[in-house]
Design an enzyme around this catalytic site. Structure first.
Site, PDB file in Angstrom:
ATOM      1  N   TRP A 187     -21.928  15.002  10.459  1.00 34.76           N
ATOM      2  CA  TRP A 187     -21.032  14.515   9.421  1.00 34.76           C
ATOM      3  C   TRP A 187     -21.362  15.120   8.058  1.00 34.76           C
ATOM      4  O   TRP A 187     -22.527  15.240   7.676  1.00 34.76           O
ATOM      5  CB  TRP A 187     -21.101  12.996   9.321  1.00 34.76           C
ATOM      6  CG  TRP A 187     -20.635  12.279  10.554  1.00 34.76           C
ATOM      7  CD1 TRP A 187     -21.408  11.620  11.463  1.00 34.76           C
ATOM      8  CD2 TRP A 187     -19.286  12.153  11.010  1.00 34.76           C
ATOM      9  NE1 TRP A 187     -20.626  11.091  12.453  1.00 34.76           N
ATOM     10  CE2 TRP A 187     -19.318  11.407  12.209  1.00 34.76           C
ATOM     11  CE3 TRP A 187     -18.057  12.600  10.543  1.00 34.76           C
ATOM     12  CZ2 TRP A 187     -18.170  11.098  12.925  1.00 34.76           C
ATOM     13  CZ3 TRP A 187     -16.916  12.294  11.249  1.00 34.76           C
ATOM     14  CH2 TRP A 187     -16.979  11.552  12.425  1.00 34.76           C
ATOM     15  N   GLU A 213      -5.720  -4.635  -1.084  1.00 34.60           N
ATOM     16  CA  GLU A 213      -5.991  -5.837  -0.296  1.00 34.60           C
ATOM     17  C   GLU A 213      -6.970  -6.797  -0.974  1.00 34.60           C
ATOM     18  O   GLU A 213      -7.169  -7.921  -0.509  1.00 34.60           O
ATOM     19  CB  GLU A 213      -6.556  -5.439   1.072  1.00 34.60           C
ATOM     20  CG  GLU A 213      -5.584  -4.714   1.976  1.00 34.60           C
ATOM     21  CD  GLU A 213      -5.535  -3.211   1.761  1.00 34.60           C
ATOM     22  OE1 GLU A 213      -5.032  -2.488   2.631  1.00 34.60           O
ATOM     23  OE2 GLU A 213      -6.001  -2.734   0.694  1.00 34.60           O
ATOM     24  N   THR A 251       0.851  -1.183   0.000  1.00 34.99           N
ATOM     25  CA  THR A 251       0.000   0.000   0.000  1.00 34.99           C
ATOM     26  C   THR A 251       0.890   1.237   0.000  1.00 34.99           C
ATOM     27  O   THR A 251       2.074   1.174   0.328  1.00 34.99           O
ATOM     28  CB  THR A 251      -0.916   0.030   1.233  1.00 34.99           C
ATOM     29  OG1 THR A 251      -0.100   0.091   2.412  1.00 34.99           O
ATOM     30  CG2 THR A 251      -1.790  -1.203   1.284  1.00 34.99           C
TER      31      THR A 251
END
Length: 550
Positions: free
Chosen positions: A439, A324, A180
């Protein structure tokens, strides 16, 4: 399982050699255009395997590549895994200290490097992490001037047999490796077993993946060092497709020429690549008649770009995945019962991350640890599992505890799921903006801003605010020649019609280019670092930065 029945990569090569021996592989290199057939490719793969074996590369050893997209790099894709070794593709755009860590952590035994990348590699080689590297091989006919003790690729494989006694490799044998990008700490290594890459290839070949057939001409623009070019070299080989590799740092002109001259039907890369091609085509006479599909990943494609390609008869298809996951996870195909839906419904579905590919399962977990309803409104973190999804990182137990649970990969992506099962990424967990205790989705704002025809690129970050904790700020790259004041006025008016006032960015900052990560994604970290002190607000609270208490 008995030898020969395991799920491994070699049968894909066998199929291409035997069924499509005359199908071409075309490669743009620093030495010009190279072309040969699958039959010739198979011979050279055997030569490379023999050369690696003579060097002492054994089952389990890691073969590192520091390369762009070309035929020699492609040869390593089957040679190393099929002999039981592990192909480790390294991102050459990473900082030198990351490259040193990655090579040392993986313990690469041999390193293939492109001529144009020698200068970038040389500073890293001085570190002790490179002591275990037995041989440097330059991907060319000759070795240019360099401080490395290196041999050319052609000299490395020359004289070796065009047949190889391939071993019966177990499907559990690690075949590939990718790290990554390490934007938050050291890069994390992901190992791909033979079975994982086999499963990912079959998932991609399904009609709801990214299928490639023997009448396709496939050009991976997404780098081969980035999760195996999204698995396209394996999928195209399994499907018997003609393959076109665009080589080092292709320009829009290079891509347009390859599409025209080689009849490319399918290509893939990040949106910035296709924005560049679009702009080039507007200024030049380019024949895109062969091109059928453009696969977009990494970030959302501007709707203006999607419309332009659609007008040329080219489908822009969103895909989503992770390192992944080998990496493809979902693709935004239309379900058959939506083919007759209104255009607005189709655009809405296609703008999402789409349907999970066959073979994978997912769940979406909210802050209370419960699965959300598929109503397109509730959101939570996306968890995924399946045969192409890793269950652990390489030598990183502390990261395993954080990112995996009971066989599920916790992706860190915050998503909603509509009633038809289409995933929509609301944000990365670390990128959601919390303002006044509520949010705000930076991704939603970005997608809306990029829907404006005057916007080429846009990203939104949360900037620290004295009163509201964080406030959204948009960074916008305008289309060349467009008046910035007009764009700002129209974008803010457009956003005000879609979102409550407290969602609206407190500022639109015009920039020449959005910073990119080493894999071409927008780098919000760079912008956060620059605006971490929140001085841009000068202590002024917006009129309404959070919803009313009631």
């Amino acid at each position: 399982m008995p030898g020969g029945t395991d799920m491994t990569l070699r049968p894909f090569l066998w199929r291409a050699e035997r069924l499509y021996p005359d199908t071409e592989i075309v490669s743009r290199t620093s030495e010009g255009i190279e072309r040969y057939t699958y039959a010739e490719y198979g011979d050279r793969v055997c030569q490379l395997a023999n050369a690696l074996a003579d060097l002492g590369i054994e089952e389990g050893d890691r073969v590192g590549t520091f390369c762009w997209n070309h035929h020699r790099h492609f040869e390593s894709y089957f040679a190393a895994p099929s002999m039981g070794a592990q192909l480790h593709t390294i991102n050459p755009l990473l900082p030198a200290e990351h490259i040193q860590y990655i090579v040392g952590n993986a313990e690469d035994k041999v390193l293939f490097v492109d001529p144009s990348l020698l200068e970038a590699l040389e500073p890293a080689v001085q570190s002790p992490e490179f002591d275990q590297v037995k041989r440097y091989v330059v991907m060319a006919s000759e070795v240019p001037e360099t401080d490395l003790d290196a041999v050319s690729y052609e000299a490395f494989i020359e004289g070796h047999d065009t047949e190889f006694d391939w071993p019966d490799v177990s499907q559990d044998q690690p075949a590939g490796m990718c790290y990554t990008s390490g934007t938050t700490g050291k890069p994390k290594g992901v190992e791909y077993t033979q079975q994982m890459l086999w499963a990912h290839t079959m998932e991609s070949l399904s009609p709801q993946g990214i299928p490639m057939a023997d009448d396709d001409v496939v050009m991976p623009v997404v780098p081969m060092f980035h999760v195996n070019a999204w698995g396209m070299p394996f999928t195209a080989t399994a499907g018997g497709s003609k393959q076109v590799y665009p080589g080092p740092s292709p320009t829009p002109e290079d891509l347009a020429k390859l599409i025209e001259e080689e009849g490319v039907t399918l290509t893939a890369g990040v949106p910035t690549v296709w924005l560049g091609l679009m702009d080039y085509c507007k200024e030049n006479d380019v024949d895109l008649s062969a091109l059928e599909r453009v696969i977009v990943g990494g970030s959302a494609a501007p709707k203006s770009m999607i419309r332009w390609f659609n007008d040329q008869g080219v489908e822009v298809l969103h895909a989503w995945g992770m390192t992944e996951m080998s990496p493809i996870g979902s693709v935004a195909h239309l379900k058959s019962d939506l083919e007759d839906a209104d255009d607005s419904v189709k655009v809405d579905k296609r703008s999402k991350q789409g349907l999970m590919v066959p073979g994978l399962e997912f769940r979406v977990i909210d802050d209370d640890g419960e699965e959300i309803d598929w109503n397109g409104e509730d959101f939570g973190e996306l968890w995924v599992r399946g045969p192409s999804v890793t269950t652990e990182y390489f030598a990183r137990p502390e990261a395993n505890e954080e990112d995996f649970e009971d066989g599920w990969l916790k992706t860190g992506d915050v998503v909603t799921v509509d009633a038809d099962g289409y995933l929509k990424i609301v944000d990365r967990a670390k990128d959601v903006i919390k303002s006044g205790g509520e949010w705000i989705s930076s991704v939603e704002l970005e997608n809306s801003i990029m829907a404006h025809d005057g916007v080429a690129e846009a990203t939104v970050i949360g900037v620290p605010h004295e009163k509201w904790q964080e406030r959204p700020v948009a960074f916008v790259v305008p289309v060349e020649g467009i008046d910035e004041a007009t764009v700002e006025e129209e974008v803010m008016e457009m956003l005000s019609e879609e979102y409550p006032k407290w969602w609206l960015p407190d500022d639109l900052v015009f920039i020449a280019e959005v910073p990119k990560t080493a894999t071409g994604k927008f780098s919000k970290k760079d912008l956060r670092d620059e605006y971490a002190d929140g001085d841009m607000f000068e202590g002024q609270a917006p009129e309404e930065a959070a919803p009313d208490d009631d």
